[in-house]
Design an enzyme around this catalytic site. Structure first.
Site, short mmCIF file in Angstrom:
data_model
loop_
_atom_site.label_atom_id
_atom_site.label_comp_id
_atom_site.label_asym_id
_atom_site.label_seq_id
_atom_site.Cartn_x
_atom_site.Cartn_y
_atom_site.Cartn_z
CB THR A 1 19.59 61.98 66.71
OG1 THR A 1 20.66 62.46 65.88
CG2 THR A 1 18.56 63.06 66.91
CD GLN B 1 32.39 62.56 66.19
OE1 GLN B 1 33.35 61.81 65.95
NE2 GLN B 1 31.49 62.84 65.27
N GLY C 1 26.63 53.86 66.41
CA GLY C 1 27.37 52.82 65.68
C GLY C 1 28.15 53.32 64.48
CG HIS C 2 26.74 56.55 61.66
ND1 HIS C 2 27.24 57.60 60.94
CD2 HIS C 2 25.85 57.08 62.52
CE1 HIS C 2 26.65 58.72 61.35
NE2 HIS C 2 25.80 58.42 62.31
CB THR D 1 10.96 44.26 66.66
OG1 THR D 1 9.59 43.97 66.95
CG2 THR D 1 11.72 42.96 66.42
CB CYS E 1 24.08 67.99 61.03
SG CYS E 1 24.65 66.40 61.60
C1 LIG Z 1 27.00 62.14 64.78
C2 LIG Z 1 26.74 62.72 66.10
C3 LIG Z 1 25.48 62.62 66.71
C4 LIG Z 1 24.30 62.01 66.01
O1 LIG Z 1 24.42 60.63 65.82
P1 LIG Z 1 23.46 59.96 64.71
O2 LIG Z 1 23.64 58.50 64.92
O3 LIG Z 1 23.95 60.42 63.39
O4 LIG Z 1 22.07 60.42 65.01
C5 LIG Z 1 25.32 63.15 67.97
N1 LIG Z 1 26.34 63.75 68.61
C6 LIG Z 1 27.56 63.87 68.06
C7 LIG Z 1 28.65 64.54 68.83
C8 LIG Z 1 27.81 63.37 66.79
O5 LIG Z 1 29.01 63.50 66.25
#
Ligand SMILES: *Cc1c(COP(=O)(O)O)cnc(C)c1O
Length: 384
Positions: free
Chosen positions: A70, A176, A197-198, A234, A322
């Site tokens: 985000t 993605q 990252g996640h 930081t 979301c």
């Molecule tokens: C998950 C996602 C985000 C947001 O990433 P976060 O690290 O959760 O803020 C933005 N764009 C897409 C297409 C996503 O799938």
């Protein structure tokens, strides 16, 4: 538990955890400090930057670490608008992630003009419409690489070329796409690219923005001189090390996404289409991420279905995480022209490299039975 929700978030790869742990323990130096403890942290951050650059085919200096996808999305838009304050027009699409949509809506309230490109039934934009929408005062075109709900891939090379011809900066939300499809930024005229990252087996709370070395950039977070004066704060050393390790692993596993993961997804999708009547795939089936299937299932409510499947140990999603929790049908499926009913009866299964053939077999036994039960239940409720 069968985890089929890898587009919402992914499991931290044990190797990633192992790489980051020392930086939460004895290696706690601040990368800006001059003594050896600080230098070791700075060295680790530099290594992670090179690892991520390796995955994307760019220079390490073009990588900016951020706190989430985000933030990367917001930073790219903000940089483009600050670079050229006279340009007050932005082009994006109706199927973007809320990280783009909400920002663009806020800008519209502040006097910017937004062109919202629509999509067809397949989830694809019309490139001629994009071409017509670009104006001399267009500050940025922001279009996602892969849709988080349907997995549909926008033709990024063609879009980038159109923007280059018109000398309009281009940002892509590739959150993605990174780790699932090959990306080579050395061959693409893209100014900004976001990743997180996640979504690729690193922890939550670390992400990156690629900023082309020729693009003008203005920081979104003003503060210290970190990240080449492009983002104050930081450095989150341990998480950055994790993202670097995850990027290297993603490069190693990339071909597997297109073979093993794709085969698992295809078997799950085919199996559900064959055993459940009234099921349809959402999105262009060939121009799609290898791990994602979004299915509309007649006569079910996806929120109910999620709870029922959770009881049977299956994690999947209704639209994006979301927006679930609200009763609003998915904005992506609505933009594709589907009825509210079809959108409300949609489930997304997103697989990953930790899923197994055995899990798909089990899911194919469980899901059709549970769909039949939910259908019966809702028929009964309607009959009362
Ligand atoms: C998950 C996602 C985000 C947001 O990433 P976060 O690290 O959760 O803020 C933005 N764009 C897409 C297409 C996503 O799938």
């Amino acid at each position: 538990m069968i985890y089929f929700d890898n587009n919402a978030t992914t499991k931290v790869d044990p190797k990633v955890l192992e790489a980051m742990l020392p930086f939460l323990q004895e290696q706690y130096g601040n990368p800006s400090s001059v003594y050896r403890l600080g230098k070791a942290a700075a060295h680790a951050v530099a290594r992670a930057r090179a690892q991520l650059a390796g995955l994307l085919g760019c220079e390490p200096s073009e990588i900016l670490f951020t706190s989430c996808g985000t933030e990367s999305d917001n930073a790219a838009i903000s940089a483009a608008l600050t670079a050229d304050p006279d340009r007050k027009h932005l082009i994006t699409s109706k199927v973007e992630h809320s990280a783009i949509i909400k920002h663009a809506e806020a800008l519209a309230r502040r006097g910017y003009e937004i062109t919202w490109l629509g999509v067809d039934q397949n989830g694809l934009i019309d490139l001629q419409e994009l071409q017509r929408a670009i104006r001399p005062d267009t500050a940025l075109v922001s279009l996602m690489w892969a849709n988080n709900e349907t997995g549909v891939l926008f033709p990024i090379a063609e879009i980038a070329e159109i923007c280059r011809e018109r000398q309009t900066p281009f940002h892509t939300d590739a959150v993605q796409a990174v780790g699932k499809v090959p990306i080579d930024l050395s061959r693409l005229p893209i100014q900004f690219l976001s990743l997180s990252g996640h979504k690729l087996h690193a922890p939550k709370g670390v992400a990156a923005l690629y900023v082309n070395r020729r693009a003008k950039f203005f920081p979104f977070l003003l503060g210290g001189g970190q990240e080449g004066k492009r983002r104050g704060g930081t450095e989150n050393t341990a998480s950055i090390v994790a993202l670097g390790a995850a990027a290297e692993l993603a490069a190693e596993h990339l071909s597997e996404e297109n073979t093993t993961v794709r085969r698992l997804r295809d078997r799950l999708e085919k199996g559900l289409l064959e055993t459940i009547p009234g099921v349809a795939v959402n999105g262009q089936p060939r121009q799609r991420l290898p791990n994602t299937t979004s299915l509309s299932i007649e006569g079910i409510d996806s929120e109910t279905m999620l709870l029922v499947l959770d009881q049977r140990g299956i994690c999947c999603s209704a639209g994006s995480a979301c927006t679930s929790g609200s009763l609003e049908p998915s904005h992506v499926l609505k933009a594709m022209g589907f009825s509210t009913e079809r959108a409300r009866g949609s489930l997304r299964f997103s697989l990953g490299r930790f899923n197994t053939a055995e899990e798909v077999t089990q899911a194919l036994q469980i899901i059709p039975r549970e769909v039949a039960k939910v259908r019966q239940l809702s028929n009964g409720v309607l009959a009362v």
